[in-house]
Design a protein around this motif. Sequence first.
Motif, mmCIF file in Angstrom:
data_model
loop_
_atom_site.group_PDB
_atom_site.id
_atom_site.type_symbol
_atom_site.label_atom_id
_atom_site.label_comp_id
_atom_site.label_asym_id
_atom_site.label_seq_id
_atom_site.Cartn_x
_atom_site.Cartn_y
_atom_site.Cartn_z
ATOM 1 N N PRO A 146 4.780 18.485 -50.462
ATOM 2 C CA PRO A 146 5.817 18.802 -49.488
ATOM 3 C C PRO A 146 6.477 17.504 -49.021
ATOM 4 C CG PRO A 146 3.702 19.800 -48.870
ATOM 5 C CD PRO A 146 3.419 18.844 -49.980
ATOM 6 N N VAL A 147 7.789 17.512 -48.932
ATOM 7 C CA VAL A 147 8.534 16.337 -48.470
ATOM 8 C C VAL A 147 9.063 16.612 -47.066
ATOM 9 C CG1 VAL A 147 10.538 14.843 -48.854
ATOM 10 C CG2 VAL A 147 9.166 15.637 -50.805
ATOM 11 N N THR A 148 8.866 15.658 -46.172
ATOM 12 C CA THR A 148 9.393 15.753 -44.818
ATOM 13 C C THR A 148 10.220 14.498 -44.531
ATOM 14 O OG1 THR A 148 7.427 14.712 -43.832
ATOM 15 C CG2 THR A 148 7.407 17.117 -44.062
ATOM 16 N N VAL A 149 10.959 14.530 -43.436
ATOM 17 C CA VAL A 149 11.825 13.402 -43.078
ATOM 18 C C VAL A 149 11.652 13.089 -41.597
ATOM 19 C CG1 VAL A 149 14.242 12.690 -42.725
ATOM 20 C CG2 VAL A 149 13.552 13.755 -44.894
ATOM 21 N N LYS A 150 11.684 11.793 -41.283
ATOM 22 C CA LYS A 150 11.765 11.341 -39.889
ATOM 23 C C LYS A 150 13.058 10.548 -39.733
ATOM 24 C CE LYS A 150 9.203 9.168 -36.134
ATOM 25 N NZ LYS A 150 10.023 8.045 -35.667
ATOM 26 N N THR A 151 13.851 10.897 -38.741
ATOM 27 C CA THR A 151 15.141 10.229 -38.564
ATOM 28 C C THR A 151 15.500 10.149 -37.091
ATOM 29 O OG1 THR A 151 17.416 10.170 -39.376
ATOM 30 C CG2 THR A 151 16.528 12.335 -38.815
ATOM 31 N N ARG A 152 16.726 9.677 -36.829
ATOM 32 C CA ARG A 152 17.247 9.550 -35.473
ATOM 33 C C ARG A 152 18.482 10.427 -35.306
ATOM 34 N NH1 ARG A 152 16.238 4.302 -32.195
ATOM 35 N NH2 ARG A 152 14.088 3.831 -32.819
ATOM 36 N N LEU A 153 19.064 10.391 -34.117
ATOM 37 C CA LEU A 153 20.202 11.263 -33.817
ATOM 38 C C LEU A 153 21.451 10.884 -34.596
ATOM 39 C CD1 LEU A 153 19.891 11.498 -29.923
ATOM 40 C CD2 LEU A 153 18.914 13.035 -31.646
#
Length: 344
Positions: free
Chosen positions: A137-144
């Motif tokens: 499974p691929v997930t992402v962490k990002t900003r606004l």
Amino acid sequence: MVKIGPIELSDFPLLLAPMEDVSDPPFRAVCKDNGADMMYTEFISSEGLIRDAMKSRQKLDIFDYERPIGIQIFGGDEEAMALSAQIVDAVNPDLLDINFGCPVKKVVTKGAGAAVLKDIDLMVRLTAACVRSTRLPVTVKTRLGWDTDSINISEVAERLQDTGIKALSIHGRTRSQLYKGNADWTHIARVKENPRIKIPIFGNGDIDSPEKALEYKNRYGIDGIMIGRAAIGYPWIFNEVKHFMATGEHLPPPDVGQRVEVIRKHLHKSIEWKGLVPGINEMRRHYNNYLKGLPNIKEFRLKLVTLRSVEEIDEVLDQINTAYTGFTFERRKIDMDSMAYSCG
């Protein structure tokens, strides 16, 4: 129950944020002991993995007791990200996470981390390349967004979901804010409220107390919370949040015996993983945070950061335990500004 692909978590999971130079296996071990539901490695350069750089490869180390555990990578080149995803796949973590949020200059100038927020098409291509290249499974962490004039997280969330990611973690600041000012969770709530969004949405930024965690859970409707700086020197934050959410009451602050026990485990795990000398040396930056609140601790702390044998350090920890037995810690508001780290 929250699901990330086949990974089953609690109804409202608490995640340990990936933090450069912080969330290594020794630190993750004490956070897991104290209630972290899911954790991530420090972020790893895709270019470093391909070059077989020793530091990058070492960050791939994971252990069964940490599961579920995600390995986080970053980069700005599709081929490098795809190859890195294959390398990560072979290590067999529970998921692969992509960092599109790191705001520091050395990452951004390479066109990676938060720099990708300026080019959503590139972000989509990089993410799709990883999704195609791994069975995880691929997930992402990002900003606004890059700055207040280009907050694009709603579009980002929809388009990344379309690539096949299984969860999205959002830090409620723009890149230009770095870690200053307040995180704005209203944009995170809009993503969660979007009827097109079906994947779990985790909120990150400024969670420094059980009260705030519960307030943000109720106010913003997110699926879980990612905790970063508040866990540095205080891994008990996870169980404290869980207890407060379940009962409305506070757990007592950890006493000196509990603090010494966690310091000792962190130290010995550090030596076990890094080797004697680097393990002792790198542990030195943690003592101040663990022992914060103890009066007249300076002399003991000075010994901890200068001694070179684990036996001597263990002896000083015993002395601290004896000297402060019965001391009652006050519940303290965590000084987030003093807990700065390289990325997240």
